[in-house]
Every structure is written in structure tokens, then in C-alpha cells.
Design a protein around this motif. Structure first.
Motif, PDB file in Angstrom:
ATOM      1  N   GLN A   1       0.963  -1.216  -0.002  1.00 34.25           N
ATOM      2  CA  GLN A   1       0.016   0.129   0.052  1.00 34.25           C
ATOM      3  C   GLN A   1       0.566   1.264   0.034  1.00 34.25           C
ATOM      4  O   GLN A   1       0.411   2.294  -0.344  1.00 34.25           O
ATOM      5  CB  GLN A   1      -1.052  -0.072   1.379  1.00 34.25           C
TER       6      GLN A   1
ATOM      7  N   ASP B   1      -4.130   5.651   6.892  1.00 34.23           N
ATOM      8  CA  ASP B   1      -3.532   4.598   6.312  1.00 34.23           C
ATOM      9  C   ASP B   1      -3.392   3.520   7.108  1.00 34.23           C
ATOM     10  O   ASP B   1      -3.419   2.252   6.612  1.00 34.23           O
ATOM     11  CB  ASP B   1      -2.196   5.216   5.776  1.00 34.23           C
TER      12      ASP B   1
ATOM     13  N   ASP C   1     -11.124  -3.370  -4.284  1.00 35.29           N
ATOM     14  CA  ASP C   1     -10.933  -2.123  -3.868  1.00 35.29           C
ATOM     15  C   ASP C   1     -12.176  -1.165  -3.837  1.00 35.29           C
ATOM     16  O   ASP C   1     -12.436   0.107  -4.128  1.00 35.29           O
ATOM     17  CB  ASP C   1      -9.849  -1.099  -4.802  1.00 35.29           C
TER      18      ASP C   1
END
Lengths: 409, 367
Positions: B100, B217, B292
Motif C-alpha cells: 500500500q 492509512d 478496492d
């Protein structure tokens, strides 16, 4: 992994939607729907709508065309159901006839009988009911006592049925009786269809805990049925009953009533102890549990639809639907009333009132957990038929039926 | 509608299942539990040889370039067989954190080793007996160095590198620390599930590099990992249900198989209901992870909560169905009971995930 239609499915969906759009109003919101002013009006409206469906080829979609059906695939029926749910259209009254009586007639009636009785089921002209349960035979439905005696080629029926939905407006009924009380329980049953206008049939409504009366008691006093209306062999009634019972027990769908969305939206607007209810951790935890249950059922259904779309038989996961949704409804309804504090107890029928929806759920859930197979019977079915566990040891096995204690003795 | 795994994915699942059965993975979990080793090195090397660690890593970084649906079916089988390997730490968390990230040099440096299983990564997040939040994390980053202490770092004692949550001024991000860096102290911590090793890891001005700079995140990493953890939990739950059923069928009391008692049958039916709800929710999570989808936070929390509930239900009632034998060291029931707790604790408690679920629905509803 996706949620998309195949090209054929998309084409079918478009056809269904377009026909519906030309013939019915779209719902204005997810909870908007058709509602009749009275049962009588409802019945009339359903018959008019069903006739329209039949004329356009949307009635009893999986039935043979000869009997008024469309010979559709299972996935087409699912797609039709999804599209129809977007519209305000009449419903109810016909499910038992089309879903339970129809298939039994198709399997066991003579060709002449099929030609006579199936098309009016498809067009909605004739309504059928199911005469199975008795006061001493609920979960143990094979324990019925209604007596059938044969003289020449005419049967005489005496006894009582109970929990018969729609008996008071039905034209015909499917009936299971005991023709040999000296045989073991499952062996002495015989199955018929009967004209509900026959002399000796008396229908009495049952007042439910909600005050409404959706079910009936049906009394049989010397009711005559010609042997030609017997379905299956004498003594084979249990086998015939099973074809409909399995459908009913496993296919009773989602409990209708307030669900996660309603509870969530209530919590977001309702004061609880000086704060919004949604800010209360106990409330959030309950909501999360219901969301997970609702979502689990939704995606279990999607797994079923996927299997149908591939032309496969769906797995047994749908057997959990009623048990999960019935219990969820009871908890959501209780939550909705609880969060309204003391006001939750005040009875209201005012359309759109918040209490009203939860109060109907409060009553309704208690019934849903019993109708079409109690939670306990469903758990037996899951453990025996899905997990392959043995039947409970039975105290009535092999014993002549008339020597088995039943009901309240 | 195509809401099912493909035939190829189901075949991969079958291969994984048979391989782990043949290698007696459950027995190996017991050996690690009872022994001194932190994990089963032999099983780990076989798992990596099978390519499982390389599943979702792109080919350009030495991976197989398959997708998350493939990883989900493998996770389910690892959970079913209690595989005593650092798979979850290294693959669901450390590999994901690097994938990521935006730094290609980091990807080139770490991903081929992770794919081959030569490198093991661990995620260091918890600091105390309260759930880590954007405001309570005290581990801090300053001028390329990291300081602070993390606890219950799964596979912390065997990791070659750590992905660490730490604050940088007012924001909390993810940092990468090599195990060989200076100022690191690692202490093994005994836990309820010794078949998986845990350690406290302290950093004292330890050199590190930034992977991701924002709390969102961290949350995204947890959401992605939650789906894979949920599949492990699902596999474990189903294994417990199968064990309970098999034992009940073969156990006789009061002159009959105990599987014929409704009290036992209804217990099993309750397990089945929990497992089927969890499975359907896991599929939802798998779909969201593999595409996603913007629904990922909702789907991840839903499958995480549902699978945690199912594993709890099945692992405790499996012991109950076994009666006294279920409470013995000799029977495997406790291995699952322990692992259930370990997986439930690993990326945050049930209450936290339930709260996240409702928060994500509140956000979705505002848009």
C-alpha cells in the motif's frame, strides 16, 4: 466475483422492468408498498393484477405453458422478484395455492384434473388453502386426527384443522387426513383436495395476539369427498405432504417489519438520556449485531442466486433465513419500543407513526418464529438434513397411532 | 450475479486444505505450543514453497500476481488447520503495508523476500491494554528515528522487520524498521495461545523509514487485514463445528448417540447458523477487498465481527460438546479455543470493530 447479470439475465431483467413500468407505479421509497383498504378489496385487486400478469405471461413463471406458466428458469424467477419489489403491486392471497397446492396437483392429480384446476390457479380466478395443522398436531404435523372413512368411492371426513390461512375466502383446499388410525403414525394418512363450499365445512376465524385474524379453524362434519379427489395412494398421505412441507419450512422468507435500517435511523434521531441514542455504546453494539445478521442473510441469498445463475442447486445456507430474521425482528421491535421509553407502550395505528411499525413487529415476530416451522423444528431440520445428525429417539415409532398419547394428554 | 469463488479458486482452496492435512498442521500447532520454537520452520518453508506467501504480490516484485480472492481461500485453510506460521503477520499486515506504500525502492527491497518467505515481517501497533487510537499512540517518529514500546507484537521475536504505527507531530503513520537496526529490544511474551509467538518490542532512537503518513492509512491497513483474518477465523470456526459433530456422532450416553439429543443438535444448528452468516459476510469482505470497493470499511468490519462471533461460538461450544474430554490437554479443542482468542485480539477487539462498523455506516449515510 461480481454482482452483475449475464447478458441473458440483463435482457430478461430489462424486459421485466419495462413491462412492470408500463403497468404499475414505482415505489416512492424502500418501505412504500401496496396496501388494500380491506381484505375484500385486497382480494379483488390481487385478482385483477394476477389476471394482467397471466395475460402478459408473468404468472406462475416456472409452470408449464400449458397450465398458464412461462417455463422460466429459477434465476429468471429471482430476477422477476427483484424487479417486482421495486413496484407498488398487489400481493398475497395466492401464494399457498400457487406455491403449495399447485405443485402437489401437478405431481399427483390426473391429466383432466390438472387441466381443470391449474389454469385458474395461475390466472388468480381460484384461491386455495392448505388444511394440515390440527389442535394436537403442530410441529408434530404427522400426528393429525381428522378422520377419513371410505364407503364405495366416497370418503367421509370428520375432524378439525387449525391455522388455515385464507380458508374463509378459498375455493379449494389441500387436505391431509387419517384413514387408518391403527397403523403407525406416518403410515395411516391419506391426502385429498376438497371444495371449500362442500356441505359440512365450517370456517371460524382465530383471533391472534395482535387482535387481527389471519388464520382460521376449519371444522369438518360428515364432509363428502369423491375418491377421484384423492392425491397419492391410500396411506401415502405423509409422502404427499412432505412435497409441500419441505417447501414451506425451508422457503419461508425474510420476516417483514422493522430491520437494521429502521433501528439505525431511529437511533440517529432519538434522544436517549440527553444524547442521541446512536452515541450510546450499548445501542451501537446492538445495531452492529443486527447489521451483521442482515448482511449475512443478504449475501447468503446472493450465494444462492449465484448458484442458480450457474444452473446449479443452491447450498443449504437458506435454511437459516427464517430463524435469523424472525429473532432479529423480535429484538429490533423490542429495541424500537424500548428506546421510545414510556411512550413505546401507547398503542397507535396512525399510519407512519414510529411506534406503530415496532408494535406490529412486536406482535408479528412472536408469530413468525412459529409459523411454517418453529425455531426448534428448523434447528432439527438443520442438524438432521444439513449436518446429517440422527433423528431424536422417538417414543411413537412403530406404535399404532390410536395408542399414542398426543396433544394435552 | 457471480457471488462465488471461481472453480480455480476453489481448486486452490482444496490444494491448500489437502496439503495442510497431509502435513498434519494441527499436530504441528500442538508441537509449537508445547515446545520452545516460536513457529514451525519446516511448515513455513513448505508454505512458502507452495507460493502461498507470494499470492497477492505482483509478478514484478517476485510474486504470483494472483489476487485477494486467492489469498482469502488460503487464509480459510490456514485457519482451519491452525497453521503455526507467521503467515498472518507477514502476509496480511507487513506485506500489505508495503504494497500500500508509495515507495518503489522499499517494494523492490522487501517484496521479493516476503514473496519467497525469506523475510518475515511483523506489525507493531498495540502499546497498552487500551485500543490504539490516533491520539493515544505514544511511540514517536522524529528525524528518521523511532522511539517507544509496542506490546503483543505477533511474531515480534522472529521478524526480520517491523511495520510500526507511530506519531509524527500530530499525525500517526506507519514506519518500517529493520530488525537489525540499532536500539531495538525484543522480549518474548507468554500468551494464552503459545502456538503463536508474541513479543514486546522497544525502539530507542531506532533508524526507520516512513511508509505511510496518515492515521487513515493505519485504518486502511487494518481493514484490509481484517478481511483476511476473518477468513482464518471462518476456517477455524468451521473446523470446530465439524469436530463437535464428529465427536457427538461417535459418543454414546444414556444408551444412544449424543448426536441424537436435541440439546446437542440445536447447539450444532446454532454453530451452523453462525458459520453461514460469517461465511456470507466473508464473501462480502473478499469482494470489497479484491475490487478496492469504497464499501471496504463496512465490509471489513462486518466480516470481522461476524467471523469473530462464529469462532467464539464454535470454539467454546466444541469444548462443551466434548464434555470433560474437551477440557483436557490431550484433545485438540483447546488449541482452537486459544487460537480463536489470539485471532480476535490480534487486530483489535470485537467492541472496537462493532463501533467501527456503525461509524462507517454513519459516514456512508451522510454522503
Amino acid at each position: 466475483m461480481d454482482f452483475n447479470d449475464t447478458p441473458e439475465e440483463a435482457k430478461f431483467r430489462k424486459e421485466a422492468f419495462e413491462w412492470l413500468k408500463a403497468n404499475a407505479p414505482l415505489k416512492e421509497g424502500p418501505k412504500d408498498g401496496w396496501r388494500a383498504a380491506s381484505e375484500e378489496d385486497g382480494l379483488k385487486e390481487v385478482k385483477v393484477w394476477q389476471k394482467k400478469l397471466h395475460e402478459a405471461g408473468w404468472a406462475c413463471m416456472h409452470w408449464p405453458k400449458a397450465f398458464g406458466g412461462r417455463e422460466s428458469t429459477p434465476i429468471e424467477r429471482v430476477i422477476w422478484g427483484q424487479e417486482v419489489s421495486k413496484f407498488k403491486v398487489p400481493g398475497g392471497y395466492l401464494e399457498i395455492g400457487q406455491g403449495m397446492a399447485g405443485p402437489v396437483m401437478m405431481m399427483y392429480a390426473t391429466e383432466e384434473q390438472k387441466e381443470r384446476y391449474l389454469p385458474p390457479l395461475a390466472t388468480g380466478e381460484e384461491i386455495w388453502c392448505q388444511l394440515f395443522s390440527e389442535p394436537a398436531a403442530g410441529s408434530d404435523v404427522a400426528g393429525i386426527k381428522t378422520k377419513a372413512e371410505l364407503d364405495g368411492d366416497t370418503w367421509t371426513i370428520n375432524g378439525q384443522k387449525v391455522w388455515t390461512s385464507g380458508a374463509h375466502f378459498s375455493d379449494y383446499g389441500i387436505l391431509v387426513t387419517r384413514s387408518d388410525p391403527s397403523a403407525p403414525k406416518h403410515k395411516g394418512l391419506t391426502f385429498f383436495f376438497v371444495d371449500m363450499k362442500s356441505p359440512g365445512i365450517e370456517v371460524k376465524p382465530i383471533k391472534q395476539i395482535s387482535g387481527g385474524a389471519n388464520f382460521n379453524e376449519v371444522y369438518f362434519t360428515d364432509v363428502k369427498i369423491p375418491d377421484s379427489q384423492r392425491l397419492g395412494a391410500i396411506g401415502d398421505g405423509w409422502k404427499v405432504s412432505l412435497t409441500t412441507l419441505m417447501n414451506e419450512r425451508l422457503a419461508v422468507g425474510d420476516a417483514s417489519g422493522p430491520d437494521f435500517e429502521e433501528a439505525f435511523s431511529l437511533a440517529r434521531g432519538q434522544d436517549l438520556n440527553g444524547k442521541l441514542a446512536i452515541e450510546n455504546d450499548a445501542v451501537r453494539e446492538k445495531l452492529a449485531d443486527w447489521y451483521c445478521q442482515q448482511s449475512g442473510l443478504k449475501y447468503a441469498k446472493y450465494r444462492n442466486i449465484s448458484a442458480l445463475s450457474r444452473g446449479e442447486t443452491p447450498g443449504p445456507q437458506s435454511s437459516i433465513t427464517k430463524i435469523v430474521s424472525g429473532n432479529k425482528l423480535q429484538e429490533v421491535a423490542n429495541f424500537g419500543l424500548d428506546i421510545l421509553d414510556s411512550a413505546g407502550i401507547i398503542r397507535t395505528d396512525e399510519a407512519g407513526a414510529e411506534q406503530s411499525m415496532y408494535q406490529y413487529g412486536f406482535y408479528g415476530a412472536a408469530g413468525i418464529r412459529i409459523a411454517g416451522g418453529t425455531d426448534e423444528i428448523l434447528k432439527n431440520i438443520i442438524s438432521e438434513q444439513v449436518l446429517g445428525m440422527p433423528q431424536d429417539m422417538r417414543a411413537d415409532k412403530g406404535i399404532p397411532f390410536n395408542e399414542i398419547p398426543s396433544g394435552n394428554k | 450475479m457471480n457471488f462465488e469463488f471461481s472453480a480455480d479458486q476453489m481448486q486452490l482452496k482444496d490444494i491448500a486444505r489437502k496439503f495442510l492435512e497431509k502435513e498434519e498442521s494441527v499436530k504441528r500447532a500442538r508441537t509449537v505450543l508445547e515446545g520452545e520454537e516460536s513457529f514451525d520452520k519446516d511448515l513455513w518453508s513448505q508454505v512458502t514453497e507452495m507460493g502461498f506467501t507470494a499470492t497477492a504480490i505482483p509478478e514484478e516484485y517476485g510474486g504470483l500476481g494472483l489476487g485477494y480472492l486467492e489469498l482469502c481461500v488460503i487464509a480459510e485453510e490456514l485457519g482451519r488447520s491452525l497453521a503455526p506460521t507467521p503467515f498472518s503477520s507477514s502476509v496480511y499486515l507487513a506485506t500489505e503495508a508495503i504494497l500500500q506504500g508509495n515507495d518503489d525502492t522499499v517494494k523492490e527491497a522487501f517484496l521479493p523476500g516476503l514473496a519467497a518467505g525469506d523475510k518475515i515481517g511483523a506489525f507493531a501497533h498495540s502499546e497498552s491494554n487500551t485500543s490504539p487510537t490516533e491520539t493515544n499512540i505514544s511511540c514517536s517518529y522524529k528525524d528518521g528515528n523511532l522511539s517507544g514500546t509496542k506490546i503483543a507484537v505477533v511474531d515480534g521475536d522472529i521478524a526480520d522487520f517491523y511495520v510500526v504505527s507511530a506519531k509524527n507531530g500530530s499525525s500517526v503513520g506507519l514506519y518500517l524498521v529493520e530488525g537489525s537496526a540499532s536500539g531495538i529490544e525484543v522480549n518474548q511474551q507468554p500468551t494464552l495461545d503459545p502456538s503463536r509467538s508474541h513479543a514486546s518490542v522497544s525502539f530507542d532512537n531506532t533508524p526507520c523509514s516512513e511508509l505511510k503518513s496518515d492515521w487513515s492509512d493505519v485504518l486502511n491497513l487494518l481493514d484490509r487485514a481484517a478481511v483476511l483474518f476473518a477468513f482464518e477465523q471462518l476456517g477455524g470456526a468451521e473446523a470446530c463445528m465439524d469436530m463437535a459433530k464428529e465427536y457427538a456422532m461417535g459418543r454414546y450416553a444414556f444408551g444412544r448417540s449424543i448426536a441424537s439429543f436435541q440439546a446437542i443438535k440445536h447447539k450444532l444448528a446454532d454453530m451452523y447458523i453462525a458459520v453461514e452468516l460469517a461465511r456470507s459476510n466473508c464473501y462480502y469482505g473478499a469482494w470489497a477487498l479484491s475490487t478496492d470497493a469504497p464499501e471496504l470499511p463496512t465490509a471489513a468490519a462486518t466480516c470481522r465481527v461476524s467471523a469473530s462471533q462464529a469462532y467464539h461460538e464454535c470454539s467454546k461450544e466444541n469444548i462443551q460438546t466434548h464434555g470433560g474430554m474437551g477440557f483436557t490437554w490431550e484433545f485438540d479443542c483447546h488449541l482452537y479455543y486459544r487460537r480463536c482468542r489470539q485471532l480476535a485480539a490480534n487486530i483489535g477487539s470485537q467492541s472496537i470493530w462493532k463501533d467501527k462498523l456503525i461509524s462507517s455506516l454513519e459516514r456512508a449515510n451522510q454522503i
